[in-house]
Design a protein around this motif. Structure first.
Motif, mmCIF file in Angstrom:
data_model
loop_
_atom_site.group_PDB
_atom_site.id
_atom_site.type_symbol
_atom_site.label_atom_id
_atom_site.label_comp_id
_atom_site.label_asym_id
_atom_site.label_seq_id
_atom_site.Cartn_x
_atom_site.Cartn_y
_atom_site.Cartn_z
ATOM 1 N N PRO A 96 0.845 -1.358 0.045
ATOM 2 C CA PRO A 96 -0.553 0.231 0.082
ATOM 3 C C PRO A 96 0.978 1.198 0.031
ATOM 4 O O PRO A 96 1.606 0.930 0.575
ATOM 5 C CB PRO A 96 -0.670 -0.188 1.033
ATOM 6 N N SER A 97 0.646 2.088 -1.103
ATOM 7 C CA SER A 97 1.298 3.228 -1.246
ATOM 8 C C SER A 97 0.195 4.230 -1.615
ATOM 9 O O SER A 97 -0.867 4.566 -1.312
ATOM 10 C CB SER A 97 2.537 2.817 -1.613
ATOM 11 N N TYR A 98 0.822 5.473 -2.409
ATOM 12 C CA TYR A 98 0.179 6.586 -2.530
ATOM 13 C C TYR A 98 0.787 7.103 -3.976
ATOM 14 O O TYR A 98 1.880 7.120 -4.616
ATOM 15 C CB TYR A 98 0.009 7.309 -1.919
ATOM 16 N N ARG A 99 -0.432 8.006 -4.868
ATOM 17 C CA ARG A 99 0.280 8.508 -5.820
ATOM 18 C C ARG A 99 -0.471 9.448 -6.113
ATOM 19 O O ARG A 99 -0.714 10.372 -4.946
ATOM 20 C CB ARG A 99 -0.933 7.598 -7.008
ATOM 21 N N VAL A 100 0.509 10.754 -6.637
ATOM 22 C CA VAL A 100 0.686 12.022 -6.401
ATOM 23 C C VAL A 100 -0.027 12.638 -8.142
ATOM 24 O O VAL A 100 0.079 11.969 -9.667
ATOM 25 C CB VAL A 100 1.418 12.466 -6.221
ATOM 26 N N ALA A 118 -4.675 24.415 -3.271
ATOM 27 C CA ALA A 118 -4.311 23.146 -3.509
ATOM 28 C C ALA A 118 -3.735 22.709 -4.400
ATOM 29 O O ALA A 118 -4.155 22.545 -5.747
ATOM 30 C CB ALA A 118 -4.867 21.783 -2.098
ATOM 31 N N LEU A 119 -2.588 22.807 -4.803
ATOM 32 C CA LEU A 119 -1.559 22.507 -6.072
ATOM 33 C C LEU A 119 -1.003 21.054 -5.646
ATOM 34 O O LEU A 119 -0.342 20.421 -6.911
ATOM 35 C CB LEU A 119 -0.655 22.869 -5.987
ATOM 36 N N GLU A 120 -1.658 19.892 -4.907
ATOM 37 C CA GLU A 120 -0.918 18.947 -4.759
ATOM 38 C C GLU A 120 -2.205 17.479 -4.311
ATOM 39 O O GLU A 120 -2.483 18.327 -3.337
ATOM 40 C CB GLU A 120 0.558 18.461 -4.082
ATOM 41 N N GLU A 121 -2.017 16.709 -4.905
ATOM 42 C CA GLU A 121 -3.027 16.040 -4.153
ATOM 43 C C GLU A 121 -2.623 14.206 -4.046
ATOM 44 O O GLU A 121 -1.837 13.553 -4.912
ATOM 45 C CB GLU A 121 -4.749 15.944 -4.627
ATOM 46 N N ARG A 122 -3.199 13.808 -3.493
ATOM 47 C CA ARG A 122 -2.706 12.397 -3.094
ATOM 48 C C ARG A 122 -3.562 11.488 -2.959
ATOM 49 O O ARG A 122 -4.504 12.017 -2.247
ATOM 50 C CB ARG A 122 -1.544 12.010 -1.497
ATOM 51 N N ALA A 123 -3.580 10.080 -2.872
ATOM 52 C CA ALA A 123 -4.646 9.409 -3.235
ATOM 53 C C ALA A 123 -3.558 7.528 -2.319
ATOM 54 O O ALA A 123 -2.584 7.779 -3.566
ATOM 55 C CB ALA A 123 -5.475 9.155 -3.504
ATOM 56 N N GLY A 124 -3.748 6.945 -1.966
ATOM 57 C CA GLY A 124 -3.525 5.510 -2.034
ATOM 58 C C GLY A 124 -3.967 5.121 -2.723
ATOM 59 O O GLY A 124 -5.090 4.863 -3.976
ATOM 60 N N CYS A 125 -2.885 3.853 -3.314
ATOM 61 C CA CYS A 125 -3.188 2.630 -4.309
ATOM 62 C C CYS A 125 -1.970 1.696 -4.009
ATOM 63 O O CYS A 125 -1.748 1.893 -3.209
ATOM 64 C CB CYS A 125 -2.668 3.737 -5.646
ATOM 65 N N THR A 146 -9.561 1.631 -1.368
ATOM 66 C CA THR A 146 -9.808 2.671 -2.132
ATOM 67 C C THR A 146 -11.218 3.669 -2.158
ATOM 68 O O THR A 146 -11.643 2.528 -2.862
ATOM 69 C CB THR A 146 -8.767 3.092 -2.137
ATOM 70 N N THR A 147 -10.971 4.426 -1.973
ATOM 71 C CA THR A 147 -12.130 4.791 -2.914
ATOM 72 C C THR A 147 -12.769 4.952 -4.508
ATOM 73 O O THR A 147 -11.633 4.408 -5.339
ATOM 74 C CB THR A 147 -12.568 6.818 -3.364
ATOM 75 N N PRO A 256 -23.958 3.591 -3.355
ATOM 76 C CA PRO A 256 -24.340 5.081 -3.617
ATOM 77 C C PRO A 256 -22.523 6.318 -3.740
ATOM 78 O O PRO A 256 -21.968 4.425 -3.291
ATOM 79 C CB PRO A 256 -25.111 6.023 -2.796
ATOM 80 N N SER A 257 -22.446 6.583 -4.962
ATOM 81 C CA SER A 257 -20.764 6.894 -4.668
ATOM 82 C C SER A 257 -20.223 6.952 -3.736
ATOM 83 O O SER A 257 -19.405 6.496 -3.497
ATOM 84 C CB SER A 257 -21.078 8.154 -5.662
ATOM 85 N N VAL A 258 -20.526 7.193 -2.279
ATOM 86 C CA VAL A 258 -19.849 7.587 -0.987
ATOM 87 C C VAL A 258 -19.550 6.217 -0.152
ATOM 88 O O VAL A 258 -19.335 6.168 0.381
ATOM 89 C CB VAL A 258 -20.763 8.362 -0.271
ATOM 90 N N HIS A 259 -20.886 5.341 -1.087
ATOM 91 C CA HIS A 259 -20.502 3.824 -0.144
ATOM 92 C C HIS A 259 -20.301 2.800 -1.302
ATOM 93 O O HIS A 259 -19.987 1.750 -1.297
ATOM 94 C CB HIS A 259 -21.918 3.309 -0.432
ATOM 95 N N SER A 260 -18.700 3.194 -2.217
ATOM 96 C CA SER A 260 -18.504 2.318 -2.893
ATOM 97 C C SER A 260 -17.003 2.292 -3.365
ATOM 98 O O SER A 260 -16.488 3.691 -3.435
ATOM 99 C CB SER A 260 -18.883 2.700 -4.803
ATOM 100 N N PHE A 261 -16.758 1.633 -3.328
ATOM 101 C CA PHE A 261 -15.151 1.080 -3.190
ATOM 102 C C PHE A 261 -14.711 0.551 -4.000
ATOM 103 O O PHE A 261 -15.665 -0.320 -4.949
ATOM 104 C CB PHE A 261 -14.911 0.755 -1.543
ATOM 105 N N ILE A 262 -13.255 0.081 -3.905
ATOM 106 C CA ILE A 262 -12.781 -0.452 -4.326
ATOM 107 C C ILE A 262 -11.142 -1.596 -3.739
ATOM 108 O O ILE A 262 -10.844 -0.838 -3.384
ATOM 109 C CB ILE A 262 -11.970 -0.061 -5.728
ATOM 110 N N PHE A 263 -10.963 -2.597 -4.398
ATOM 111 C CA PHE A 263 -10.292 -3.204 -4.204
ATOM 112 C C PHE A 263 -9.328 -2.983 -5.054
ATOM 113 O O PHE A 263 -8.936 -2.697 -6.191
ATOM 114 C CB PHE A 263 -10.102 -5.077 -3.889
ATOM 115 N N ILE A 264 -8.082 -2.993 -3.848
ATOM 116 C CA ILE A 264 -6.470 -2.633 -4.396
ATOM 117 C C ILE A 264 -5.705 -3.729 -3.963
ATOM 118 O O ILE A 264 -5.330 -4.759 -3.741
ATOM 119 C CB ILE A 264 -6.409 -1.134 -3.941
#
Length: 264
Positions: A96-100, A118-125, A146-147, A256-264
């Protein structure tokens, strides 16, 4: 003393009858200063209709002592930024890490214009190939989620051969979660706030997380019965974790979108 009072009242009377009187050097014409600058001033009418020392620096908006013509002479310029870049790859493979993704400032804000976002966003991946392109294999442990938005920029390279499995959806009922999920407020972790005990959530199993050999995602609970307590963990904050029970397996997710996730 009496003379100054008479002059002041005369000025007010003239302004009432003929409109405000502005000396040639008054107002903000020709002077619009950044930040706070006490020398950036004039003797003229303020925006609150008081004839006194007024200012033409950016801080006058907050202190409410701008000259009457500040909005027109010092037009506010909001910050303008570029479009987001594409998401980068994961910082570290096989875990588990992050992307930018980033964006840059094209026009700086001026004259109390809207500040830059904000000029940068990070998300888990998580990447399932190492730097040499070899498969990492599936690790054992809790389901990593993750989302669903992550799937929009996900690299769906083939890890386990062809044909590529189109995937499926698992529904779970959340049984418990740690308090750390509720306090997340960063852009890339805010989705964790929508995890709630007793709610049914959808988790999609898609390439490259799905194994073409076993047609499973790590921790998807396909083989578990409905009473089995399964573990999950949010990518982006390892302290956001909990348990859930399998509800059913579906071809497509419909939560609903707020309750939808994905396995990574």
């Amino acid at each position: 003393m009496i003379g100054s009072v008479v002059i002041r009242w005369a000025s007010v009377l003239l302004a009432t009858v003929f409109g405000p009187y502005h000396p040639a050097e008054g107002g903000c014409s020709g002077q619009c200063c950044p930040g706070k600058d006490l020398t950036c001033s004039s003797l003229d009418w303020r925006s609150d209709r008081v004839y006194t020392t007024c200012y033409c620096d950016e801080s006058c908006v907050r202190s409410k002592d701008c000259c009457f013509d500040y909005p027109t002479e010092c037009t506010a310029q909001p910050c303008v930024v570029s479009e987001w870049t594409h998401w980068s790859g994961c910082a570290r493979p096989c875990q588990p890490s992050y992307r930018v993704r980033r964006r840059s400032i094209e026009i700086k804000p001026q004259n109390s214009g809207q500040a830059c976002p904000a000029l940068e966003e990070r998300a888990g991946c998580m990447e399932y190939q190492d730097y040499e392109g070899q498969s990492c294999g599936h690790s054992q442990g809790p389901a990593l989620i993750t989302t669903m938005e992550y799937s929009n920029g996900r690299i769906a390279h083939v890890v386990y051969g062809t044909p590529v499995d189109s995937g499926f959806c698992m529904e779970f009922k959340v049984e418990s979660l740690s308090r750390h999920c509720m306090v997340e407020n960063k852009p890339h972790t805010r989705w964790m706030q929508y995890l709630r005990e007793g709610f049914v959530v959808c988790v999609s199993c898609q390439p490259p997380a799905i194994s073409n050999r076993s047609h499973t995602c790590n921790g998807d609970g396909q083989s578990a019965n409905r009473d089995t307590i399964l573990q999950w963990q949010a990518v982006g904050n390892p302290r956001c974790r909990g348990t859930w029970k399998k509800v059913q397996k579906l071809q497509h997710c419909s939560c609903p979108s707020v309750h939808s996730f994905i396995f990574i």
